[in-house]
Write a protein that holds these residues in place. Structure first.
Motif, PDB file in Angstrom:
ATOM      1  N   MET A   1       0.829  -1.201   0.000  1.00  0.00           N
ATOM      2  CA  MET A   1       0.000   0.000   0.000  1.00  0.00           C
ATOM      3  C   MET A   1       0.868   1.258   0.000  1.00  0.00           C
ATOM      4  SD  MET A   1      -3.166   1.002   0.073  1.00  0.00           S
ATOM      5  CE  MET A   1      -4.206   2.396   0.494  1.00  0.00           C
ATOM      6  N   THR A   2       1.853   1.245   0.879  1.00  0.00           N
ATOM      7  CA  THR A   2       2.747   2.402   0.948  1.00  0.00           C
ATOM      8  C   THR A   2       3.556   2.534  -0.328  1.00  0.00           C
ATOM      9  OG1 THR A   2       2.949   2.122   3.326  1.00  0.00           O
ATOM     10  CG2 THR A   2       4.600   3.487   2.249  1.00  0.00           C
ATOM     11  N   ALA A   3       4.019   1.400  -0.857  1.00  0.00           N
ATOM     12  CA  ALA A   3       4.811   1.423  -2.084  1.00  0.00           C
ATOM     13  C   ALA A   3       3.984   1.941  -3.246  1.00  0.00           C
ATOM     14  CB  ALA A   3       5.342   0.024  -2.409  1.00  0.00           C
ATOM     15  N   ASP A   4       2.705   1.481  -3.324  1.00  0.00           N
ATOM     16  CA  ASP A   4       1.833   1.942  -4.401  1.00  0.00           C
ATOM     17  C   ASP A   4       1.610   3.430  -4.329  1.00  0.00           C
ATOM     18  OD1 ASP A   4      -0.287  -1.028  -4.382  1.00  0.00           O
ATOM     19  OD2 ASP A   4       1.657  -0.607  -5.329  1.00  0.00           O
ATOM     20  N   THR A   5       1.415   3.928  -3.105  1.00  0.00           N
ATOM     21  CA  THR A   5       1.204   5.357  -2.907  1.00  0.00           C
ATOM     22  C   THR A   5       2.426   6.133  -3.357  1.00  0.00           C
ATOM     23  OG1 THR A   5      -0.240   4.943  -1.025  1.00  0.00           O
ATOM     24  CG2 THR A   5       0.677   7.152  -1.226  1.00  0.00           C
ATOM     25  N   SER A   6       3.629   5.590  -3.030  1.00  0.00           N
ATOM     26  CA  SER A   6       4.870   6.256  -3.416  1.00  0.00           C
ATOM     27  C   SER A   6       4.984   6.350  -4.920  1.00  0.00           C
ATOM     28  CB  SER A   6       6.066   5.490  -2.837  1.00  0.00           C
ATOM     29  OG  SER A   6       7.274   6.043  -3.278  1.00  0.00           O
ATOM     30  N   VAL A   7       4.606   5.258  -5.624  1.00  0.00           N
ATOM     31  CA  VAL A   7       4.685   5.251  -7.076  1.00  0.00           C
ATOM     32  C   VAL A   7       3.752   6.308  -7.653  1.00  0.00           C
ATOM     33  CG1 VAL A   7       4.169   3.915  -9.143  1.00  0.00           C
ATOM     34  CG2 VAL A   7       5.429   2.857  -7.254  1.00  0.00           C
ATOM     35  N   ARG A   8       2.533   6.376  -7.092  1.00  0.00           N
ATOM     36  CA  ARG A   8       1.567   7.342  -7.604  1.00  0.00           C
ATOM     37  C   ARG A   8       2.025   8.771  -7.382  1.00  0.00           C
ATOM     38  NH1 ARG A   8      -2.303   3.787  -5.300  1.00  0.00           N
ATOM     39  NH2 ARG A   8      -2.475   5.158  -3.490  1.00  0.00           N
ATOM     40  N   GLU A   9       2.756   9.008  -6.309  1.00  0.00           N
ATOM     41  CA  GLU A   9       3.157  10.358  -5.970  1.00  0.00           C
ATOM     42  C   GLU A   9       4.459  10.790  -6.662  1.00  0.00           C
ATOM     43  OE1 GLU A   9       1.169  10.601  -1.491  1.00  0.00           O
ATOM     44  OE2 GLU A   9       3.341  10.452  -1.755  1.00  0.00           O
ATOM     45  N   THR A  10       5.167   9.860  -7.268  1.00  0.00           N
ATOM     46  CA  THR A  10       6.400  10.215  -7.959  1.00  0.00           C
ATOM     47  C   THR A  10       6.077  11.077  -9.179  1.00  0.00           C
ATOM     48  OG1 THR A  10       7.520   8.187  -7.264  1.00  0.00           O
ATOM     49  CG2 THR A  10       8.421   9.340  -9.169  1.00  0.00           C
ATOM     50  N   LEU A  11       6.726  12.212  -9.274  1.00  0.00           N
ATOM     51  CA  LEU A  11       6.503  13.099 -10.410  1.00  0.00           C
ATOM     52  C   LEU A  11       7.425  12.712 -11.559  1.00  0.00           C
ATOM     53  CD1 LEU A  11       5.363  15.688 -11.755  1.00  0.00           C
ATOM     54  CD2 LEU A  11       7.276  16.911 -10.688  1.00  0.00           C
ATOM     55  N   HIS A  12       6.836  12.404 -12.681  1.00  0.00           N
ATOM     56  CA  HIS A  12       7.603  12.149 -13.894  1.00  0.00           C
ATOM     57  C   HIS A  12       7.473  13.393 -14.776  1.00  0.00           C
ATOM     58  CE1 HIS A  12       6.929   8.071 -12.372  1.00  0.00           C
ATOM     59  NE2 HIS A  12       8.040   7.744 -13.032  1.00  0.00           N
ATOM     60  N   PHE A  13       8.598  14.016 -15.043  1.00  0.00           N
ATOM     61  CA  PHE A  13       8.554  15.273 -15.780  1.00  0.00           C
ATOM     62  C   PHE A  13       9.581  15.274 -16.908  1.00  0.00           C
ATOM     63  CE2 PHE A  13      12.101  15.863 -12.991  1.00  0.00           C
ATOM     64  CZ  PHE A  13      12.938  16.801 -13.581  1.00  0.00           C
ATOM     65  N   ALA A  14       9.396  16.198 -17.836  1.00  0.00           N
ATOM     66  CA  ALA A  14      10.341  16.361 -18.945  1.00  0.00           C
ATOM     67  C   ALA A  14      10.540  17.843 -19.190  1.00  0.00           C
ATOM     68  CB  ALA A  14       9.809  15.684 -20.205  1.00  0.00           C
ATOM     69  N   VAL A  15      11.775  18.223 -19.478  1.00  0.00           N
ATOM     70  CA  VAL A  15      12.106  19.609 -19.805  1.00  0.00           C
ATOM     71  C   VAL A  15      12.781  19.628 -21.163  1.00  0.00           C
ATOM     72  CG1 VAL A  15      13.359  21.677 -19.114  1.00  0.00           C
ATOM     73  CG2 VAL A  15      12.415  20.156 -17.359  1.00  0.00           C
ATOM     74  N   ARG A  16      12.310  20.518 -22.023  1.00  0.00           N
ATOM     75  CA  ARG A  16      12.909  20.636 -23.351  1.00  0.00           C
ATOM     76  C   ARG A  16      13.150  22.108 -23.677  1.00  0.00           C
ATOM     77  NH1 ARG A  16      13.450  16.169 -22.420  1.00  0.00           N
ATOM     78  NH2 ARG A  16      13.091  14.291 -23.699  1.00  0.00           N
ATOM     79  N   HIS A  17      14.365  22.423 -24.097  1.00  0.00           N
ATOM     80  CA  HIS A  17      14.699  23.773 -24.542  1.00  0.00           C
ATOM     81  C   HIS A  17      15.892  23.679 -25.474  1.00  0.00           C
ATOM     82  CE1 HIS A  17      15.771  28.031 -24.546  1.00  0.00           C
ATOM     83  NE2 HIS A  17      14.547  28.258 -24.124  1.00  0.00           N
ATOM     84  N   ALA A  18      15.979  24.597 -26.440  1.00  0.00           N
ATOM     85  CA  ALA A  18      17.062  24.553 -27.422  1.00  0.00           C
ATOM     86  C   ALA A  18      18.433  24.684 -26.777  1.00  0.00           C
ATOM     87  CB  ALA A  18      16.863  25.649 -28.468  1.00  0.00           C
ATOM     88  N   PHE A  19      18.502  25.396 -25.642  1.00  0.00           N
ATOM     89  CA  PHE A  19      19.785  25.596 -24.976  1.00  0.00           C
ATOM     90  C   PHE A  19      19.881  24.670 -23.764  1.00  0.00           C
ATOM     91  CE2 PHE A  19      19.607  29.203 -27.640  1.00  0.00           C
ATOM     92  CZ  PHE A  19      20.923  29.632 -27.833  1.00  0.00           C
ATOM     93  N   PRO A  20      20.843  23.746 -23.768  1.00  0.00           N
ATOM     94  CA  PRO A  20      20.980  22.784 -22.672  1.00  0.00           C
ATOM     95  C   PRO A  20      21.081  23.438 -21.298  1.00  0.00           C
ATOM     96  CG  PRO A  20      22.363  22.112 -24.505  1.00  0.00           C
ATOM     97  CD  PRO A  20      21.828  23.482 -24.844  1.00  0.00           C
ATOM     98  N   ILE A  21      21.771  24.588 -21.198  1.00  0.00           N
ATOM     99  CA  ILE A  21      21.926  25.224 -19.889  1.00  0.00           C
ATOM    100  C   ILE A  21      20.573  25.611 -19.305  1.00  0.00           C
ATOM    101  CG2 ILE A  21      22.270  27.535 -20.880  1.00  0.00           C
ATOM    102  CD1 ILE A  21      24.112  28.142 -18.539  1.00  0.00           C
ATOM    103  N   VAL A  22      19.633  26.004 -20.160  1.00  0.00           N
ATOM    104  CA  VAL A  22      18.296  26.361 -19.695  1.00  0.00           C
ATOM    105  C   VAL A  22      17.570  25.111 -19.208  1.00  0.00           C
ATOM    106  CG1 VAL A  22      16.047  27.297 -20.354  1.00  0.00           C
ATOM    107  CG2 VAL A  22      18.139  28.372 -21.197  1.00  0.00           C
ATOM    108  N   ALA A  23      17.596  24.054 -20.021  1.00  0.00           N
ATOM    109  CA  ALA A  23      16.915  22.814 -19.638  1.00  0.00           C
ATOM    110  C   ALA A  23      17.481  22.239 -18.345  1.00  0.00           C
ATOM    111  CB  ALA A  23      17.034  21.791 -20.776  1.00  0.00           C
TER     112      ALA A  23
END
Length: 219
Positions: A1-23
């Motif tokens: 139960m706790t593990a499932d909750t942890s999985v649901r709460e994990t934020l999966h995100f992506a950042v895209r920008h032409a300049f790597p320093i910005v991303a």
């Protein structure tokens, strides 16, 4: 139960920008504000942070929330971000603490919109015209700054002293009318994006070649 909750709460995100320093900077801010967040492919991310031009090339997951990176709080990009269903428009020239707060709102499942400035009657070319005030050496310094180089590295690359680099940086900030390196880089990025949307003849003499090399280096 706790593990499932942890999985649901994990934020999966992506950042895209032409300049790597910005991303890379945005990714670091997300991780600092949301410990445990995982960077992933945009097609698998629940939150995608990207420039408007990058959004055109991304396949987004259904239901993904989108925050748009813009160079300045101008009316046109903010309106376009809203029209495309984004939850936020994040100006890159915000002070660091303000940008963190804006990202915090997005990560807390809220929207965030800047107070837009009046439309520049000269449009996007204003950024390129600011850059036109720089000397050739100053433009090279700004180019290297936009690639994430530190003063010591810039000095080595250009074969000049670190003190000379610092002097150039001060002059760059003064000529561009900004106070921070990040703001100078944002001006550079704005000019790069403007040049990508119009013929080379629309860019001030000398700037097109520098921007072309910077664009190639960022890919």
């Amino acid at each position: 139960m706790t593990a499932d909750t942890s999985v649901r709460e994990t934020l999966h995100f992506a950042v895209r920008h032409a300049f790597p320093i910005v991303a890379e900077t945005i990714e670091a801010l997300v991780r600092a504000s949301h410990p445990g967040a995982l960077a992933t492919d945009p097609a698998k991310a629940s939150l995608v942070i990207a420039s408007l031009s990058d959004l055109d090339t991304l396949d987004l997951a259904e239901g993904a929330r989108v925050a748009v990176l813009i160079d300045h709080a101008d009316r046109r990009p903010v309106q376009e971000a809203r029209a495309r269903g984004a939850v936020a428009a994040l100006p890159l020239d915000l002070p660091a603490d303000h940008l963190r707060a804006a990202l915090g709102s997005v990560l807390a499942q809220r929207t965030w919109w800047p107070v837009v400035t009046a439309i520049d009657p000269e449009g996007d070319l204003s950024s390129s015209r600011k850059l036109d005030a720089l000397s050739g050496q100053q433009f090279k310094v700004l180019d290297l700054m936009s690639r994430g180089r530190l003063n010591k590295q810039i000095a080595y690359d250009l074969g000049i002293s670190e003190g000379t680099v610092k002097s150039h940086v001060s002059s760059i900030l003064r000529k561009l009318g900004v106070e921070r390196r990040t703001q100078a880089i944002a001006t550079f990025i704005t000019a790069h994006e403007a040049s990508a949307r119009m013929p080379v003849r629309g860019v001030p003499d000398g700037a097109a070649a520098h921007l072309s090399r910077a664009t190639h280096a960022a890919r």
